[in-house]
Each structure stands twice: as C-alpha cells, then as structure tokens.
Design an enzyme around this catalytic site. Sequence first.
Site, PDB file in Angstrom:
ATOM      1  N   GLN A   9      47.799  37.777  41.136  1.00  0.00           N
ATOM      2  CA  GLN A   9      47.961  36.654  40.228  1.00  0.00           C
ATOM      3  C   GLN A   9      48.391  37.101  38.833  1.00  0.00           C
ATOM      4  O   GLN A   9      48.716  36.256  37.998  1.00  0.00           O
ATOM      5  CB  GLN A   9      46.647  35.885  40.120  1.00  0.00           C
ATOM      6  CG  GLN A   9      46.172  35.285  41.429  1.00  0.00           C
ATOM      7  CD  GLN A   9      44.800  34.654  41.336  1.00  0.00           C
ATOM      8  OE1 GLN A   9      43.953  34.921  42.166  1.00  0.00           O
ATOM      9  NE2 GLN A   9      44.560  33.811  40.344  1.00  0.00           N
ATOM     10  N   ARG A  69      38.200  29.659  41.693  1.00  0.00           N
ATOM     11  CA  ARG A  69      38.865  28.456  41.184  1.00  0.00           C
ATOM     12  C   ARG A  69      38.075  27.774  40.072  1.00  0.00           C
ATOM     13  O   ARG A  69      37.834  26.576  40.079  1.00  0.00           O
ATOM     14  CB  ARG A  69      39.152  27.475  42.322  1.00  0.00           C
ATOM     15  CG  ARG A  69      40.206  26.427  41.960  1.00  0.00           C
ATOM     16  CD  ARG A  69      40.651  25.630  43.165  1.00  0.00           C
ATOM     17  NE  ARG A  69      41.645  24.649  42.777  1.00  0.00           N
ATOM     18  CZ  ARG A  69      42.347  23.920  43.630  1.00  0.00           C
ATOM     19  NH1 ARG A  69      42.161  24.073  44.930  1.00  0.00           N
ATOM     20  NH2 ARG A  69      43.218  23.037  43.215  1.00  0.00           N
ATOM     21  N   CYS A  70      37.664  28.583  39.114  1.00  0.00           N
ATOM     22  CA  CYS A  70      37.098  28.006  37.888  1.00  0.00           C
ATOM     23  C   CYS A  70      37.367  28.983  36.759  1.00  0.00           C
ATOM     24  O   CYS A  70      37.732  30.123  36.993  1.00  0.00           O
ATOM     25  CB  CYS A  70      35.602  27.729  38.025  1.00  0.00           C
ATOM     26  SG  CYS A  70      34.528  29.143  37.704  1.00  0.00           S
ATOM     27  N   GLU A 129      41.514  23.507  38.186  1.00  0.00           N
ATOM     28  CA  GLU A 129      40.175  23.897  38.631  1.00  0.00           C
ATOM     29  C   GLU A 129      39.092  22.877  38.305  1.00  0.00           C
ATOM     30  O   GLU A 129      37.938  23.037  38.704  1.00  0.00           O
ATOM     31  CB  GLU A 129      39.823  25.247  37.990  1.00  0.00           C
ATOM     32  CG  GLU A 129      40.743  26.352  38.445  1.00  0.00           C
ATOM     33  CD  GLU A 129      40.731  27.571  37.540  1.00  0.00           C
ATOM     34  OE1 GLU A 129      41.018  28.652  38.021  1.00  0.00           O
ATOM     35  OE2 GLU A 129      40.446  27.405  36.335  1.00  0.00           O
TER      36      GLU A 129
END
Length: 788
Positions: free
Chosen positions: A223, A373-374, A743
């Site tokens: 990423q 995903r935060c 998110e």
Amino acid sequence: METEVRTPPTICGMGHRMKRKEDARFLFGKGRYVDDIKLPGMLYMDIVRSPFAHARIKSINAERALAMDGVVAVITGKDLEKYNLHWMPTLMGDTQMVLPTDRVMYQAQEVAAVIATDRYIAADAVEAIEVEYEPLEPVVDSFRALEPDAPVLRTDKGKTDNHIWHWEVGDREATERAFQEADVVVKQQIYIPRIHVASIETCGCIADYNPAEGKLTVYMTTQAPHVVRTALALVAGHVGLSEEKIRVISPDIGGGFGGKVPIYPGYVIAIAASVLLGKPVKWIEDRSENLQADSFARDYHITAELAATKDGKITALRIKTLADHGYTDAAANPSKFPAGLFSICTGSYDIKHAFVEVDAVYTNKPPGGVAYRCSFRVTEAVHAIERMVDVLAQKLGMDPAELRFRNFVQPDQFPYKSALGWEYDSGNYPAALRKAMDLIGYEELRREQAERRARGELMGIGISSFTEIVGAGPSRHFDILGIKMFDSCELRIHPTGKAIARFGTKSQGQGHETTYAQIIAEELGIPAAHVQVEEGDTDTAPYGLGTYASRSTPTAGAAAAMAARKVREKARKIAAYLLEVSEEDLEWEPGVFRVKGAPDKSVTIQEIAFAAYTNHPPGMEAGLEAVHYYDPPNLTFPFGSYICVVDIDKGTGQVKIRRFVAVDDCGHVINPMIVEGQIHGGLTMGFAPAMMEELVYDEEGNILTGSFMDYLLPTAVETPRWETARTVTPSPHHPLGAKGVGESATVGAPAAIVNAVVDALSPYGVTHIDIPITPYKVWKILHEKGVV
C-alpha cells in the site's frame, strides 16, 4: 532434563496446509496482480515455518531438500547473518527477525526459505527439511507477560522484562478530581480481540535483481511503495542496494485494509535470494500462511471509566489499556503516536477532562499493529467510548439517544479542541443522529420493543455516534521512519489537452482512478475520461506515503486539486496572451477562459494546452504541468450515526440484524457511487469482527483459528441489508471540503451492533459483551441468567 523435539515444519493443529500450493488469490475479473507476472528464468520461494510459539533452533537439516531436482538453494538465518540481513527495522523503530539464527518467537514464524524452479517443487522441498527444536515456555497472555517471573522474550534488546512502552495523554490530576466529584461513575472491562484483514489477495512479491545494472525491481502487494523503497534501502544499503537502484512496483492489489503496509520477512528473503542468485524470485503466501503469520490487528485490553452528573452530563473519561504487540512492535503507526490515534476516544462528546494511558507488551504471537481498515487504532477508541456511553445510559436509566444529545459537541463549538488535544475541524453530530432516528423510526421501535419485552421476546436497539480522525499528515505531527506524511500529485497536460496524473498513493479498490480524475476534471474542465491516473511505481510517481487510514482523498486528492490550480494559473497567463487582454479581464468557467463583458471571446483549456507547446508568451517556460506536495494543516474528522435493530432467538442465541441505518458525513462528496460502495464494504467489515472474527490461541501459543474453517468471514448470506444516508459538513481547511470515508463504516458499525445486543439483554442485568458476539456467547448468557 533438556527436552528435544524433532519435527518436520508442517504446522499441525493450525488448519490444513496444502501439500501442493494453490494460488492464494481468488479474484474475479482480470487484472495485473503480482501472481500473474511471469519473468524469464523466474524462481519460486516457499518458507519453512515453526510449529512452536517459542523454541530454540538446535539444527536445520536441508540435505534431502537440496538433493531434490529443481531445488536451487535453501536460505537460513545463518546465511543472512553473513550479510547482516537477518534482522530488519519495523515501522515503529523496533527490530524484527527476517530469519531466526537461534530462537523462534511465534507459531508460523519463518525459519528457512527454499528456492526452486517450480512453486510446487519448492513446497515439496519445505516438507523435506527437518528442524530440531528445543521448546521453551511461551508467553501468550499479555497480563502474564508483565508478571515478574514471566520469561523475558526480547533478550536481544537487553531487556529484563516484556514491557515495550508506556504512553499517556491528558490531565491525570484534573481527571481524578472530576471522578471524585462525580455523582455517577461507571467502569467496564472491554477486550477487543486480535483479528485479521483477510484480504482477497494474500501478500507476495517478485524480486528481480539485475547483476549487470546492479538494480533491483520489486513487484509487490504494498500500500506504500515509496516507503518500502526507502525502508529497503535502509536495510540493504550496506550491500549495495542504495535507493536510486531500487524500483518498487505495486500493480493491482486485491485488498489491503492496512495489512499490506508493513514489510514482511518474506519480502526481504525473496530480495536477498534474488541478489544472491541473480534471478527473479517469486514468493506468494498461501491462505493459511497469511492468516497465521501476518496482517494482525487490535488485541487491546481496555479498562474504561466515565464520570457524570446525575442528570447525564459526562464530566470525565479515564482509560487504561494493555496492548499485545506480539514478539515485536511492528505496528503501522506514525512514529510519534505509539498507540496510534487512540486518543480520539473522547469521541463526539464534549468531555472536559480525560486521561488515557496505554502500555504495550511482547508476547509469543506474530507482530501486531495493523489497523484493519481504520485510521491507527480509531476503531478501538470508538468502541470504547460508544460502549461506555451505553453503559452510562443503562446505569442512569436514560435513553441512549437522549444521553448522546445531551453530551454532543455542538455545531457552534467547531473548531473544537478536545480534552486530549485534537482540534476537530467541523461537525454536526445532533443532525446526523436525528436523521438516523427519523429514517429508522426510532420512537416507534422503542414502543415495539416495550410490547415485545412484555411478551418475553428479545429485541434490541443500538446506537453508535462516532467521530473518526483521518488524513495523516500534517507533517509537523506525523511521520513514518522520519519521513513526513505529506502526499503528492504530478499533473501533466499534453498538447492535445489530455492529461496524465501521477500520485504517491496506491489504490486497493478504492476507485482512485475515478476520484482523482474527477477532481482534475472539475478543476480544469478536462473530461475525466481524458485524465490518465497512475500510481504504484516509484520510478515514475512522485514521492508519497501511500494509501491507508483514509488519507488518499484528504491528502493526495487535495494535492490533485492544488496541482490543477497551479496549471490553471499558468493557463490563465497563456489565455490572456492568446486573447490579447490582461489576466484580470478573464473569468473562468470549467474548461474555458472568457473575456469579461465579451463572452464570445474565449479560449478552451484544450486550445491553451496546445499553445503551451506551440505559441506560449515570450519568456514563459513551455509546457503545462505542475507538481504539488500537499501537507494538510490539520487532519479531517468524518463522523456518523448508526442505528442497529436486532432480534435474538432464545433457543439458539442467534442474533439477527433486522435493520441497520448508517448516516455518514465525509464532507464534500466527490463521487457518490464510490462513497456508497466504500460504506457498504466498510459496514460488512464492521459486522465481521462484531459477530464472527477472532484469532484464538491456546496456552502454548498454538493458533486455533488458522484457516477459514475456523476463522469466520461473512458471506452474502450472513451480511445484513444496509440502509445508508448522509449529511454534508465540509472540512473548512481542505481544498475541496472533503474528509475521507473509506474506513468510517468499519469504525462505527461494531459498537452499534454490540449496543443493540446488550440492549436486548439488558432487562436481565447484562451490561457488556465482548466481541465477537457469537450465538454460543449469547446462549450461554441466557442460560446463566435463567432466561431459558
């Protein structure tokens, strides 16, 4: 007596590890994924993994493997030690083994690597390697890790205990006084278990070292390509791999969610193998390896307390947390925030006093710290405060919606400075909750609930009114490995009026190609279809910090807008020259400059682009392009209110989500369809840990949920129907007023679900249930309470 165990590396009791490796991906459609790439002469790597959570390596016997046709090499920690590559730094400044030289620290840790001409030969050779271990006492429980007689795990660091760091924020004394003066105090132990991102595509790479050029090209599922390149240069610069000789290419990625931010040992081993052998080396995890050895999140033990007046005004928050980081602190956090942004835990509420402390410990588990995903521990923070508000409401006998309205930060208080130091940019929390209540019919549901309770039925209504914090930078506060957390856009307009835009971020399905093109189209009037967006190649993209923590639109999207505005200012000068007027005489509408008062005199952006290369003003530099590195003045604070309605079957403990309404506010929306898709996916990823996902270890450190037979993920069958809506409160400091949304739903959903289940069981004295809320947990509570 010394215990000796000789075992092959197959990991027993952890789920089936395929003899013949299948493709780890399960992807629909066509894309250029790492596992699709074939290079001439490419070799394949597989990894021997430890069956023990803690053991000393006495010997590694690879003779049988090396005798197999097609096996090129076996690499051990001793081999890497010769080049000082057996350890590497983590993103949090700790150190992590690439391959061990003496001890393994968790089950499924890399022990040795096999390089072969075929991936199936490599897998068979792994089974032929014998490793002799001496088992050592494991430390699996984070509280046990702090006990004086616990085995010390990181003796390599000269440590005498397993404590990593202590972090605190807030005013301890003022908070203590507020608790002493409070009418009501509630306290709750909350455990947020270790979970896994379980993305469609596992981690993998192809390392391709060219001995003639001395250049390394790495295709990998990352990423953050630029950060990886810098980290690789820091690790391997001493063996000649300086940064200008490293190229990282991140092609299509089948999901990231934070799990593809870290640098895993498999990457470094593959690179070392390619450098040693002079040929491309591919490594792709299988699913069990991915579940058992990387991408972990959470594992937080939280003690939370709220102080309030008797009429429900919250006066203070106090939280103490113990964080299990596994055997090394490999968290993907900004370096100045070892506990991430957990200090957002005052949430959407105007709490005058707060004090938060977090301690991290080493255990014999894989390294943790992925965000799932935060944005850097925000899910844990939101879960803590939203659970505690409901605990307080239950204690006071007050409706949880009314308690929230009574304590919200009000719209006229923004920008709002929280007790823990954050400056919220904008918000209207009462409007979001009111809209959610109206959409779901809250008052009618409460009346229905009372009727059903009278009949002995179990129905619950749960609210989560969360505030997130995304968009890292600003650089004065945020960095990774010392690199400031800005982001970038390079925008070039071709002579025919078409454009190419390159970014330092990397999409994993968020739709950057659409969003960025739309931003540029809106700023310049060039059709979005004529804007080519590129990411993920460090040889062509401007330096950026990557995509995670919902930072792409807040940072790189802003960079796109600012670069486009630089282009537009130059275009204005060219337009003035072409129209023979001053710049002040021009007015802009998307795609066209017109002369004020003479609208028939105009020039399009396409005509200007051609002139930039053929007929630009004398003395002006040719071309029409710009680069912008955007350093945000503040983070952005998206928010939302979610309401969940559940029915519980008494006989089985099965929880059915009847309705779920999600109202989000991410500021100005660039593309509604992309926002809607992000919210739907995020809600499902919030439902999953609330009801299903958990990584479980036994006392010996054996993982008990190491395959999808045991680690449960929701399918379309289990996933509820989501009802979504939004309010719009633009960020005042973002060039587009956007806040980020990828998110938010994952952050807000779990607490709403838990609050609904607890609300259903509250007549029986239930005040809290730790996630995941499985049917067995609910069934057990019902039996303990004598309900059935």
